[in-house]
Design a protein around this motif. Structure first.
Motif, PDB file in Angstrom:
ATOM      1  N   VAL A  30      55.310 110.763 -59.324  1.00 45.50           N
ATOM      2  CA  VAL A  30      54.989 109.608 -58.500  1.00 45.50           C
ATOM      3  C   VAL A  30      53.580 109.162 -58.865  1.00 45.50           C
ATOM      4  N   GLY A  31      53.459 107.942 -59.322  1.00 42.23           N
ATOM      5  CA  GLY A  31      52.151 107.390 -59.697  1.00 42.23           C
ATOM      6  C   GLY A  31      51.652 106.429 -58.630  1.00 42.23           C
ATOM      7  N   ILE A  32      51.093 105.305 -59.055  1.00 38.16           N
ATOM      8  CA  ILE A  32      50.576 104.332 -58.089  1.00 38.16           C
ATOM      9  C   ILE A  32      51.606 103.262 -57.752  1.00 38.16           C
ATOM     10  N   ASP A  33      52.720 103.188 -58.496  1.00 36.43           N
ATOM     11  CA  ASP A  33      53.745 102.186 -58.252  1.00 36.43           C
ATOM     12  C   ASP A  33      54.793 102.695 -57.273  1.00 36.43           C
ATOM     13  N   ALA A  34      55.424 101.752 -56.573  1.00 41.71           N
ATOM     14  CA  ALA A  34      56.516 102.100 -55.668  1.00 41.71           C
ATOM     15  C   ALA A  34      57.724 102.549 -56.486  1.00 41.71           C
ATOM     16  N   GLY A  35      58.594 103.317 -55.865  1.00 45.07           N
ATOM     17  CA  GLY A  35      59.788 103.771 -56.562  1.00 45.07           C
ATOM     18  C   GLY A  35      60.753 104.451 -55.618  1.00 45.07           C
ATOM     19  N   SER A  36      61.856 104.923 -56.168  1.00 47.00           N
ATOM     20  CA  SER A  36      62.841 105.643 -55.363  1.00 47.00           C
ATOM     21  C   SER A  36      63.648 106.560 -56.274  1.00 47.00           C
ATOM     22  N   VAL A  37      64.322 107.498 -55.650  1.00 48.72           N
ATOM     23  CA  VAL A  37      65.169 108.432 -56.388  1.00 48.72           C
ATOM     24  C   VAL A  37      66.460 108.615 -55.599  1.00 48.72           C
ATOM     25  N   THR A  38      67.574 108.623 -56.328  1.00 53.16           N
ATOM     26  CA  THR A  38      68.873 108.989 -55.767  1.00 53.16           C
ATOM     27  C   THR A  38      69.427 110.098 -56.649  1.00 53.16           C
ATOM     28  N   HIS A  39      70.328 110.882 -56.097  1.00 49.56           N
ATOM     29  CA  HIS A  39      70.900 111.998 -56.853  1.00 49.56           C
ATOM     30  C   HIS A  39      72.321 112.218 -56.340  1.00 49.56           C
ATOM     31  N   PRO A  40      73.273 112.476 -57.222  1.00 49.63           N
ATOM     32  CA  PRO A  40      74.641 112.734 -56.763  1.00 49.63           C
ATOM     33  C   PRO A  40      74.727 113.898 -55.777  1.00 49.63           C
ATOM     34  N   GLY A  41      73.806 114.858 -55.891  1.00 54.17           N
ATOM     35  CA  GLY A  41      73.797 116.010 -54.989  1.00 54.17           C
ATOM     36  C   GLY A  41      73.393 115.680 -53.565  1.00 54.17           C
ATOM     37  N   PHE A  42      72.834 114.480 -53.330  1.00 55.87           N
ATOM     38  CA  PHE A  42      72.436 114.101 -51.971  1.00 55.87           C
ATOM     39  C   PHE A  42      73.640 114.040 -51.026  1.00 55.87           C
ATOM     40  N   VAL A  43      74.847 113.853 -51.550  1.00 54.47           N
ATOM     41  CA  VAL A  43      76.034 113.786 -50.685  1.00 54.47           C
ATOM     42  C   VAL A  43      76.377 115.150 -50.080  1.00 54.47           C
ATOM     43  N   THR A  44      75.784 116.237 -50.604  1.00 54.73           N
ATOM     44  CA  THR A  44      76.107 117.579 -50.124  1.00 54.73           C
ATOM     45  C   THR A  44      75.225 118.046 -48.975  1.00 54.73           C
ATOM     46  N   GLY A  45      74.275 117.222 -48.522  1.00 54.91           N
ATOM     47  CA  GLY A  45      73.396 117.609 -47.424  1.00 54.91           C
ATOM     48  C   GLY A  45      72.406 116.505 -47.120  1.00 54.91           C
ATOM     49  N   TYR A  66      48.230 110.055 -50.286  1.00 49.57           N
ATOM     50  CA  TYR A  66      49.653 110.252 -50.518  1.00 49.57           C
ATOM     51  C   TYR A  66      50.377 108.938 -50.207  1.00 49.57           C
ATOM     52  N   PRO A  67      51.464 108.653 -50.914  1.00 47.21           N
ATOM     53  CA  PRO A  67      52.224 107.428 -50.622  1.00 47.21           C
ATOM     54  C   PRO A  67      53.010 107.579 -49.323  1.00 47.21           C
ATOM     55  N   ASP A  68      53.366 106.445 -48.728  1.00 48.14           N
ATOM     56  CA  ASP A  68      54.288 106.460 -47.594  1.00 48.14           C
ATOM     57  C   ASP A  68      55.683 106.709 -48.150  1.00 48.14           C
ATOM     58  N   ILE A  69      56.394 107.652 -47.552  1.00 46.12           N
ATOM     59  CA  ILE A  69      57.701 108.053 -48.066  1.00 46.12           C
ATOM     60  C   ILE A  69      58.754 107.859 -46.990  1.00 46.12           C
ATOM     61  N   TRP A  81      59.265 105.662 -52.056  1.00 47.70           N
ATOM     62  CA  TRP A  81      57.846 105.750 -51.756  1.00 47.70           C
ATOM     63  C   TRP A  81      57.181 104.411 -52.014  1.00 47.70           C
ATOM     64  N   SER A  82      56.083 104.191 -51.302  1.00 45.06           N
ATOM     65  CA  SER A  82      55.347 102.941 -51.390  1.00 45.06           C
ATOM     66  C   SER A  82      54.369 102.964 -52.556  1.00 45.06           C
ATOM     67  N   ALA A  83      53.920 101.768 -52.926  1.00 47.43           N
ATOM     68  CA  ALA A  83      52.859 101.658 -53.929  1.00 47.43           C
ATOM     69  C   ALA A  83      51.551 102.124 -53.291  1.00 47.43           C
ATOM     70  N   ARG A  84      50.660 102.621 -54.120  1.00 44.35           N
ATOM     71  CA  ARG A  84      49.337 103.041 -53.643  1.00 44.35           C
ATOM     72  C   ARG A  84      48.302 102.177 -54.360  1.00 44.35           C
ATOM     73  N   PRO A  85      47.987 101.007 -53.792  1.00 47.22           N
ATOM     74  CA  PRO A  85      47.034 100.129 -54.471  1.00 47.22           C
ATOM     75  C   PRO A  85      45.678 100.796 -54.617  1.00 47.22           C
ATOM     76  N   GLN A  86      45.042 100.521 -55.721  1.00 49.25           N
ATOM     77  CA  GLN A  86      43.730 101.119 -55.995  1.00 49.25           C
ATOM     78  C   GLN A  86      42.687 100.584 -55.017  1.00 49.25           C
ATOM     79  N   SER A  87      41.811 101.452 -54.592  1.00 49.48           N
ATOM     80  CA  SER A  87      40.660 101.051 -53.779  1.00 49.48           C
ATOM     81  C   SER A  87      39.518 102.000 -54.129  1.00 49.48           C
ATOM     82  N   GLY A  88      38.321 101.604 -53.812  1.00 45.67           N
ATOM     83  CA  GLY A  88      37.167 102.431 -54.142  1.00 45.67           C
ATOM     84  C   GLY A  88      37.065 103.679 -53.298  1.00 45.67           C
ATOM     85  N   GLU A  89      37.790 103.716 -52.199  1.00 43.03           N
ATOM     86  CA  GLU A  89      37.662 104.813 -51.244  1.00 43.03           C
ATOM     87  C   GLU A  89      38.538 106.018 -51.591  1.00 43.03           C
TER      88      GLU A  89
END
Length: 102
Positions: A30-45, A66-69, A81-89
């Motif tokens: 997970v970097g600074i860009d938003a994204g998502s993950v799916t997996h065939p195994g998610f149907v088992t639980g 940490y990104p919002d998930i 997960w959400s994008a994490r825009p760069q900031s000086g803080e």
């Protein structure tokens, strides 16, 4: 089906492996860009995740953001997960998301 059970000294059940145990299905960076993950195994639980920072400097733990998930339990199940825009803080180091089902 064979399974493991652990009992307290008073005979009450403490743990039974015929219930729900965690199973790791994969990992994704997970970097600074938003994204998502799916997996065939998610149907088992139900999906779960753990974030693992990918840096060695102990001082940056207080500054890392940490990104919002969100976990979608609908169809198809996914973790996003959400994008994490760069900031000086904050310092935005890449993280590894380990995910699976329970």
């Amino acid at each position: 089906m064979a399974y493991f059970e652990l009992y307290n000294a008073d005979g009450s059940l403490n743990f039974s492996s015929d219930n729900r145990l965690l199973r790791v299905l994969g990992q994704v960076q997970v970097g600074i860009d938003a994204g998502s993950v799916t997996h065939p195994g998610f149907v088992t639980g139900d999906p779960w995740y753990a974030m693992v920072p990918m840096y060695d400097n102990q001082d940056v733990y207080t500054a890392a953001k940490y990104p919002d998930i969100a976990i979608n339990y609908g169809s198809p199940k996914s973790i996003s997960w959400s994008a994490r825009p760069q900031s000086g803080e904050f310092v935005f180091y890449p993280m590894m998301m380990v995910y699976g089902v329970y």
